[in-house]
Design a protein around this motif. Structure first.
Motif, PDB file in Angstrom:
ATOM      1  N   TYR A  40     -28.580 -29.211 -31.074  1.00  0.00           N
ATOM      2  CA  TYR A  40     -27.245 -29.004 -30.500  1.00  0.00           C
ATOM      3  C   TYR A  40     -27.046 -27.580 -30.000  1.00  0.00           C
ATOM      4  O   TYR A  40     -26.211 -27.348 -29.119  1.00  0.00           O
TER       5      TYR A  40
ATOM      6  N   LYS B 184     -29.231 -26.179 -28.238  1.00  0.00           N
ATOM      7  CA  LYS B 184     -29.884 -26.211 -26.932  1.00  0.00           C
ATOM      8  C   LYS B 184     -29.334 -27.334 -26.048  1.00  0.00           C
ATOM      9  O   LYS B 184     -29.919 -27.663 -25.016  1.00  0.00           O
ATOM     10  N   ARG B 185     -28.232 -27.914 -26.463  1.00  0.00           N
ATOM     11  CA  ARG B 185     -27.651 -29.055 -25.732  1.00  0.00           C
ATOM     12  C   ARG B 185     -27.296 -28.680 -24.297  1.00  0.00           C
ATOM     13  O   ARG B 185     -26.640 -27.660 -24.043  1.00  0.00           O
ATOM     14  N   GLU B 186     -27.725 -29.530 -23.347  1.00  0.00           N
ATOM     15  CA  GLU B 186     -27.338 -29.321 -21.951  1.00  0.00           C
ATOM     16  C   GLU B 186     -25.833 -29.495 -21.809  1.00  0.00           C
ATOM     17  O   GLU B 186     -25.235 -30.367 -22.441  1.00  0.00           O
ATOM     18  N   SER B 187     -25.217 -28.700 -20.975  1.00  0.00           N
ATOM     19  CA  SER B 187     -23.754 -28.673 -20.867  1.00  0.00           C
ATOM     20  C   SER B 187     -23.176 -30.002 -20.388  1.00  0.00           C
ATOM     21  O   SER B 187     -22.018 -30.324 -20.686  1.00  0.00           O
ATOM     22  N   PHE B 188     -23.973 -30.798 -19.686  1.00  0.00           N
ATOM     23  CA  PHE B 188     -23.436 -32.058 -19.152  1.00  0.00           C
ATOM     24  C   PHE B 188     -23.516 -33.196 -20.175  1.00  0.00           C
ATOM     25  O   PHE B 188     -23.000 -34.288 -19.911  1.00  0.00           O
ATOM     26  N   ARG B 189     -24.145 -32.954 -21.324  1.00  0.00           N
ATOM     27  CA  ARG B 189     -24.285 -34.028 -22.312  1.00  0.00           C
ATOM     28  C   ARG B 189     -23.159 -33.964 -23.342  1.00  0.00           C
ATOM     29  O   ARG B 189     -22.934 -32.921 -23.958  1.00  0.00           O
TER      30      ARG B 189
ATOM     31  N   ASP C 263     -24.228 -38.049 -27.060  1.00  0.00           N
ATOM     32  CA  ASP C 263     -25.191 -38.533 -26.074  1.00  0.00           C
ATOM     33  C   ASP C 263     -26.426 -39.108 -26.771  1.00  0.00           C
ATOM     34  O   ASP C 263     -26.984 -38.494 -27.693  1.00  0.00           O
TER      35      ASP C 263
ATOM     36  N   THR D  55     -29.454 -39.389 -25.811  1.00  0.00           N
ATOM     37  CA  THR D  55     -30.652 -38.551 -25.674  1.00  0.00           C
ATOM     38  C   THR D  55     -30.720 -37.507 -26.772  1.00  0.00           C
ATOM     39  O   THR D  55     -31.785 -37.271 -27.366  1.00  0.00           O
ATOM     40  N   LEU D  56     -29.597 -36.864 -27.079  1.00  0.00           N
ATOM     41  CA  LEU D  56     -29.562 -35.855 -28.145  1.00  0.00           C
ATOM     42  C   LEU D  56     -29.875 -36.481 -29.496  1.00  0.00           C
ATOM     43  O   LEU D  56     -30.676 -35.949 -30.278  1.00  0.00           O
TER      44      LEU D  56
ATOM     45  N   ARG E 272     -33.478 -37.404 -29.830  1.00  0.00           N
ATOM     46  CA  ARG E 272     -34.311 -36.222 -30.096  1.00  0.00           C
ATOM     47  C   ARG E 272     -34.337 -35.934 -31.593  1.00  0.00           C
ATOM     48  O   ARG E 272     -35.388 -35.640 -32.164  1.00  0.00           O
TER      49      ARG E 272
END
Length: 424
Positions: free
Chosen positions: A345, A347-352, A356, A358-359, A362
């Motif tokens: 979390y 390193k979570r991409e801002s759009f997720r 999500d 995908t997170l 992971r």
């Protein structure tokens, strides 16, 4: 109660129509739950922790007696606590470094043993031994001053999951909405059951008897473990000030008998183990706590996140896995769950969004391998040393001696126990 602490405990909703929304809810008040809630708040996420006993502060341990719940903290746990800015705040006079481990087979022969050394492995220590309430008290203190973290002393009676997140219905009538729900609610996790995650469970038909002892000989920063004929396992873990913590895994019937022993009777039992090996290593032992016992079992959740359609939930700690204490890795495994979740979390991409898939996948992928390997090895060792046939006895004792002769295998064992994690 101090003003800070009063503000820190969230006000309970007074009726079922009152719905509160937060980013993350952590259900559970043990070490894994407290560490995860603090870490999520430090990431800037509005976090709420819920457990029945959160309104009761864990007292700071002090004095010459050590608590009954003693854990071995691996370097991976130390790294997580340092990341949470907890490690330096601990009372280090109540932590004992372990620099050697000596594990003995049940034939009593000199070659049937395994010696693991921090010096040989090129690491400052193999582990630290400390009290659960030492860690919990320090986590409580840090949580009080984290403005993104609130805590409620309450019980979750129902959870509903939809496309937007999870709704937690509390015993007091309130409802909490969260994008992400983290279940740290123990081996019998109600959250795990409520969302339909199956869990395999196997009883070891054993109980662990724990007690602390003062010893007359220095323990030399060494953890000892004896595998005994018949399947019993006795571990003596070093504590500060010439003390040791005992974990004796045995049948429930014999555990009940051990709990009734007085001081002299205990010494008689110790003298019968491996030709008096315990007293030869540690000298005279004086009981320094009230012995207690708890049942041993293995549990593994089929999934570490919620259903694929609406995952929204992550399992950590005992809600995801429970293992035999012979390797001393149960708490460390749970805190590696926390460390990996926080790393993902951070390193979570801002759009997720937080929930999500995908997170969460992971997290599940990274934890399943470590968990499966450690549960498998611990389970097989437990069963191997419980076997009574001549072949099993020869195999296990021969194996200890063989591993002891291999620097490479010992190095791999130590690396597995250290459990390296990366927050970068």
């Amino acid at each position: 109660m101090s003003e800070v602490h009063q503000n820190h405990l969230a006000k309970k909703p007074t009726n079922s129509s009152q719905i509160r929304s937060v980013d993350v809810v952590v259900v559970g008040g043990g070490i894994a739950g407290k560490a995860c809630a603090l870490g999520m708040a430090q990431l800037g996420l509005q976090t709420l922790e819920i457990a029945p006993d959160l309104g009761q502060a864990v007292p700071s341990p002090h004095g010459d007696q050590w608590g009954q719940r003693i854990y071995a903290f691996s370097p991976s746990t130390q790294k997580l606590l340092a990341h949470l800015q907890i490690w330096d705040a601990l009372d280090h006079t109540r932590l004992q470094a372990v620099r050697d481990m000596r594990i003995y087979g049940d034939r009593g022969e000199k070659n049937d043993q395994l010696h693991l050394s921090a010096f040989e492995a090129g690491t400052p220590q193999l582990a630290w031994i400390g009290e659960a309430n030492l860690i919990e008290h320090t986590l409580d203190q840090a949580s009080r001053f984290q403005n993104k973290l609130e805590r409620i002393a309450d019980v979750v009676e129902k959870i509903e999951v939809d496309e937007e997140g999870g709704s937690l219905h509390l015993k007091n009538g309130g409802i909490i909405r969260a994008q992400l729900v983290i279940a740290a609610d123990g081996a019998n996790s109600p959250i795990r059951s409520e969302i339909g995650i199956a869990a395999s469970e196997e009883s070891y038909a054993q109980s662990a008897v724990v007690a602390n002892w003062a010893c007359t000989y220095p323990h030399l920063e060494t953890a000892y473990q004896w595998f005994l004929p018949g399947g019993d396992i006795v571990a003596m873990l070093p504590l500060p000030n010439k003390q040791v913590s005992m974990v004796w895994s045995t049948s429930p019937e014999y555990a009940a008998e051990l709990l009734q022993l007085n001081q002299s009777q205990w010494l008689d039992r110790f003298s019968s183990i491996a030709d008096g090996a315990i007293t030869k290593q540690l000298g005279d032992l004086t009981l320094n706590s009230t012995p207690a016992a708890f049942p041993l079992k293995k549990i593994r959740a089929a999934r570490f996140i919620g259903p694929k359609t609406n995952p929204k939930v992550a399992l950590i700690g005992d809600a995801a896995h429970v293992m035999h204490p012979l390797a001393g890795q149960g708490l460390n495994l749970g805190l590696r769950d926390v460390a990996i979740l926080l790393s993902i979390y951070s390193k979570r991409e801002s759009f997720r969004p937080l929930s999500d898939l995908t997170l969460l996948r992971r997290y599940e992928r990274q934890r399943q391998g470590d968990t499966s390997a450690l549960l498998w090895v611990t389970d097989k060792l437990k069963k191997l040393f419980s076997g009574t046939s001549a072949t099993e006895k020869q195999l296990r004792n021969w194996g200890l001696g063989l591993v002891n002769k291999s620097h490479l295998i010992k190095q791999r064992l130590i690396e597995r126990a250290l459990g390296e994690i990366d927050f970068d």
